[in-house]
Design a protein around this motif. Sequence first.
Motif, PDB file in Angstrom:
ATOM      1  N   VAL A  55      -8.527  -3.258   4.206  1.00 38.57           N
ATOM      2  CA  VAL A  55      -7.250  -2.527   4.151  1.00 38.57           C
ATOM      3  C   VAL A  55      -7.373  -1.226   4.949  1.00 38.57           C
ATOM      4  O   VAL A  55      -6.462  -0.826   5.681  1.00 38.57           O
ATOM      5  N   THR A  56      -8.539  -0.588   4.844  1.00 39.97           N
ATOM      6  CA  THR A  56      -8.767   0.663   5.576  1.00 39.97           C
ATOM      7  C   THR A  56      -8.745   0.410   7.089  1.00 39.97           C
ATOM      8  O   THR A  56      -8.140   1.165   7.856  1.00 39.97           O
ATOM      9  N   ASP A  57      -9.379  -0.683   7.493  1.00 35.58           N
ATOM     10  CA  ASP A  57      -9.397  -1.040   8.910  1.00 35.58           C
ATOM     11  C   ASP A  57      -7.968  -1.275   9.416  1.00 35.58           C
ATOM     12  O   ASP A  57      -7.583  -0.812  10.499  1.00 35.58           O
ATOM     13  N   LEU A  58      -7.179  -1.943   8.589  1.00 35.47           N
ATOM     14  CA  LEU A  58      -5.771  -2.184   8.961  1.00 35.47           C
ATOM     15  C   LEU A  58      -5.037  -0.850   9.144  1.00 35.47           C
ATOM     16  O   LEU A  58      -4.344  -0.628  10.142  1.00 35.47           O
ATOM     17  N   ALA A  59      -5.218   0.064   8.159  1.00 30.52           N
ATOM     18  CA  ALA A  59      -4.515   1.356   8.223  1.00 30.52           C
ATOM     19  C   ALA A  59      -4.892   2.131   9.483  1.00 30.52           C
ATOM     20  O   ALA A  59      -4.074   2.840  10.062  1.00 30.52           O
ATOM     21  N   ARG A  60      -6.140   1.967   9.924  1.00 30.12           N
ATOM     22  CA  ARG A  60      -6.591   2.683  11.128  1.00 30.12           C
ATOM     23  C   ARG A  60      -5.979   2.102  12.397  1.00 30.12           C
ATOM     24  O   ARG A  60      -5.813   2.807  13.381  1.00 30.12           O
ATOM     25  N   HIS A  61      -5.680   0.817  12.371  1.00 27.52           N
ATOM     26  CA  HIS A  61      -5.292   0.167  13.628  1.00 27.52           C
ATOM     27  C   HIS A  61      -3.812  -0.108  13.805  1.00 27.52           C
ATOM     28  O   HIS A  61      -3.366  -0.312  14.929  1.00 27.52           O
ATOM     29  N   ILE A  62      -3.044  -0.158  12.723  1.00 24.18           N
ATOM     30  CA  ILE A  62      -1.617  -0.435  12.930  1.00 24.18           C
ATOM     31  C   ILE A  62      -0.927   0.815  13.479  1.00 24.18           C
ATOM     32  O   ILE A  62      -1.377   1.944  13.252  1.00 24.18           O
ATOM     33  N   VAL A  63       0.149   0.574  14.204  1.00 23.44           N
ATOM     34  CA  VAL A  63       0.937   1.692  14.721  1.00 23.44           C
ATOM     35  C   VAL A  63       2.209   1.781  13.883  1.00 23.44           C
ATOM     36  O   VAL A  63       3.037   0.878  13.895  1.00 23.44           O
ATOM     37  N   ILE A  64       2.319   2.864  13.112  1.00 20.55           N
ATOM     38  CA  ILE A  64       3.494   3.053  12.258  1.00 20.55           C
ATOM     39  C   ILE A  64       4.427   4.031  12.971  1.00 20.55           C
ATOM     40  O   ILE A  64       4.005   5.135  13.330  1.00 20.55           O
ATOM     41  N   THR A  65       5.655   3.608  13.190  1.00 19.93           N
ATOM     42  CA  THR A  65       6.597   4.538  13.825  1.00 19.93           C
ATOM     43  C   THR A  65       7.788   4.767  12.920  1.00 19.93           C
ATOM     44  O   THR A  65       8.317   3.832  12.317  1.00 19.93           O
ATOM     45  N   ALA A  94       4.612  -2.282  -6.768  1.00 23.95           N
ATOM     46  CA  ALA A  94       3.521  -2.613  -7.690  1.00 23.95           C
ATOM     47  C   ALA A  94       2.145  -2.530  -7.041  1.00 23.95           C
ATOM     48  O   ALA A  94       1.143  -2.436  -7.740  1.00 23.95           O
ATOM     49  N   THR A  95       2.062  -2.551  -5.704  1.00 21.76           N
ATOM     50  CA  THR A  95       0.740  -2.593  -5.056  1.00 21.76           C
ATOM     51  C   THR A  95       0.396  -1.332  -4.259  1.00 21.76           C
ATOM     52  O   THR A  95      -0.764  -1.126  -3.910  1.00 21.76           O
ATOM     53  N   VAL A  96       1.399  -0.493  -4.001  1.00 19.32           N
ATOM     54  CA  VAL A  96       1.165   0.633  -3.087  1.00 19.32           C
ATOM     55  C   VAL A  96       0.170   1.651  -3.656  1.00 19.32           C
ATOM     56  O   VAL A  96      -0.607   2.251  -2.905  1.00 19.32           O
ATOM     57  N   SER A  97       0.146   1.820  -4.985  1.00 19.23           N
ATOM     58  CA  SER A  97      -0.788   2.806  -5.552  1.00 19.23           C
ATOM     59  C   SER A  97      -2.230   2.399  -5.308  1.00 19.23           C
ATOM     60  O   SER A  97      -3.105   3.254  -5.146  1.00 19.23           O
ATOM     61  N   LYS A  98      -2.479   1.086  -5.296  1.00 22.01           N
ATOM     62  CA  LYS A  98      -3.849   0.617  -5.057  1.00 22.01           C
ATOM     63  C   LYS A  98      -4.315   1.015  -3.650  1.00 22.01           C
ATOM     64  O   LYS A  98      -5.357   1.642  -3.505  1.00 22.01           O
ATOM     65  N   VAL A  99      -3.497   0.723  -2.627  1.00 19.21           N
ATOM     66  CA  VAL A  99      -3.969   1.018  -1.261  1.00 19.21           C
ATOM     67  C   VAL A  99      -3.986   2.528  -1.000  1.00 19.21           C
ATOM     68  O   VAL A  99      -4.813   3.015  -0.233  1.00 19.21           O
ATOM     69  N   SER A 100      -3.079   3.262  -1.671  1.00 23.96           N
ATOM     70  CA  SER A 100      -3.036   4.708  -1.392  1.00 23.96           C
ATOM     71  C   SER A 100      -4.169   5.450  -2.093  1.00 23.96           C
ATOM     72  O   SER A 100      -4.372   6.634  -1.841  1.00 23.96           O
ATOM     73  N   ALA A 101      -4.905   4.764  -2.957  1.00 26.06           N
ATOM     74  CA  ALA A 101      -6.070   5.408  -3.593  1.00 26.06           C
ATOM     75  C   ALA A 101      -7.317   5.271  -2.722  1.00 26.06           C
ATOM     76  O   ALA A 101      -8.332   5.912  -3.001  1.00 26.06           O
ATOM     77  N   TYR A 102      -7.265   4.455  -1.652  1.00 21.73           N
ATOM     78  CA  TYR A 102      -8.442   4.287  -0.798  1.00 21.73           C
ATOM     79  C   TYR A 102      -8.590   5.497   0.143  1.00 21.73           C
ATOM     80  O   TYR A 102      -7.686   5.780   0.956  1.00 21.73           O
ATOM     81  N   PRO A 103      -9.736   6.226   0.044  1.00 21.21           N
ATOM     82  CA  PRO A 103      -9.905   7.442   0.860  1.00 21.21           C
ATOM     83  C   PRO A 103      -9.713   7.198   2.364  1.00 21.21           C
ATOM     84  O   PRO A 103      -9.123   8.024   3.060  1.00 21.21           O
ATOM     85  N   ASP A 191      -9.097   9.635  -7.546  1.00 19.52           N
ATOM     86  CA  ASP A 191     -10.052  10.692  -7.214  1.00 19.52           C
ATOM     87  C   ASP A 191      -9.601  11.535  -6.026  1.00 19.52           C
ATOM     88  O   ASP A 191      -9.818  12.736  -5.990  1.00 19.52           O
ATOM     89  N   VAL A 192      -9.001  10.885  -5.021  1.00 22.80           N
ATOM     90  CA  VAL A 192      -8.663  11.608  -3.791  1.00 22.80           C
ATOM     91  C   VAL A 192      -7.190  11.981  -3.787  1.00 22.80           C
ATOM     92  O   VAL A 192      -6.319  11.125  -3.965  1.00 22.80           O
ATOM     93  N   ALA A 193      -6.907  13.255  -3.566  1.00 21.90           N
ATOM     94  CA  ALA A 193      -5.536  13.742  -3.395  1.00 21.90           C
ATOM     95  C   ALA A 193      -4.554  13.208  -4.444  1.00 21.90           C
ATOM     96  O   ALA A 193      -3.539  12.606  -4.117  1.00 21.90           O
ATOM     97  N   PRO A 194      -4.877  13.398  -5.731  1.00 18.70           N
ATOM     98  CA  PRO A 194      -3.954  12.894  -6.749  1.00 18.70           C
ATOM     99  C   PRO A 194      -2.640  13.669  -6.759  1.00 18.70           C
ATOM    100  O   PRO A 194      -2.575  14.786  -6.221  1.00 18.70           O
ATOM    101  N   LEU A 195      -1.630  13.044  -7.360  1.00 15.16           N
ATOM    102  CA  LEU A 195      -0.357  13.730  -7.543  1.00 15.16           C
ATOM    103  C   LEU A 195      -0.592  14.959  -8.413  1.00 15.16           C
ATOM    104  O   LEU A 195      -1.044  14.845  -9.546  1.00 15.16           O
ATOM    105  N   SER A 196      -0.328  16.147  -7.842  1.00 11.74           N
ATOM    106  CA  SER A 196      -0.423  17.362  -8.665  1.00 11.74           C
ATOM    107  C   SER A 196       0.338  18.483  -7.965  1.00 11.74           C
ATOM    108  O   SER A 196       0.518  18.453  -6.744  1.00 11.74           O
TER     109      SER A 196
END
Length: 226
Positions: A55-65, A94-103, A191-196
């Motif tokens: 998933v991290t590799d995908l996030a690095r390589h896709i182009v989001i515009t 239902a799934t976005v919190s899982k991927v957004s927790a990956y550093p 652990d990383v950048a929690p909602l606060s």
Amino acid sequence: MIIAIDGPAGSGKSTIAREVARRFGFQKLDTGAMYRAVAYTAAARHIDLDDEPAVTDLARHIVITVSAAPEDGQRIAVDGEDVTREIRTPAVDATVSKVSAYPGVRKALLSHQRAAADDHDVVAEGRDIGTVVFPEAQIKVFLTADPRERARRRVAQRHEGEDISADALEDEVQRTLEALERRDELDSSRDVAPLSAAPDAVVIDSTAYTIDEVVQKIACLIDGRR
Ligand code: DC
């Protein structure tokens, strides 16, 4: 100028940010849409969402515009394909919190988010804007609302103009409330950048306010800084 608006799911961040951006001619940056784009694209490409390196590799390589659109404020595309509607489904909720927790996913999106403010005034909304993305933002707002009210607003928005029984609506509010609370818990406890809320954020509880009243409060903060 950078305005940071953070807060839990359904607190009205998007609507408020859109209105503030329109009123002051700022660019709106919806960082949640970027995390949604990663979650949606991973599932669409049959990547196992538990496979953090993939998933991290995908996030690095896709182009989001993200581009401005007259009717709903923005269109979002991944590698040129429009996913504006696809990223707003309950499956992505239902799934976005899982991927957004990956550093590594957060790191990949962070540089995009910062670049967006390079040569514009922006209103950025998300979970970690005032704490991590733009700690130097001149104005930070932490927007909250009572969970049941947030669920009620979400359902009302979903069924605007439809004729639905009060019982059916109440059932949906209950289900939406449970999903919102699950997502808040995941987003706040990672652990990383929690909602606060940043220590220097102005906390606005919008339960008893209209959109206009909240926008007005933020407009006063902006005018006070100019
Ligand atoms: O604002 P939203 O509901 O569209 O955000 C979707 C998810 O993305 C949210 O549950 C957590 C994640 N998110 C995040 O981790 N950091 C942000 N700055 C924005 C969103």
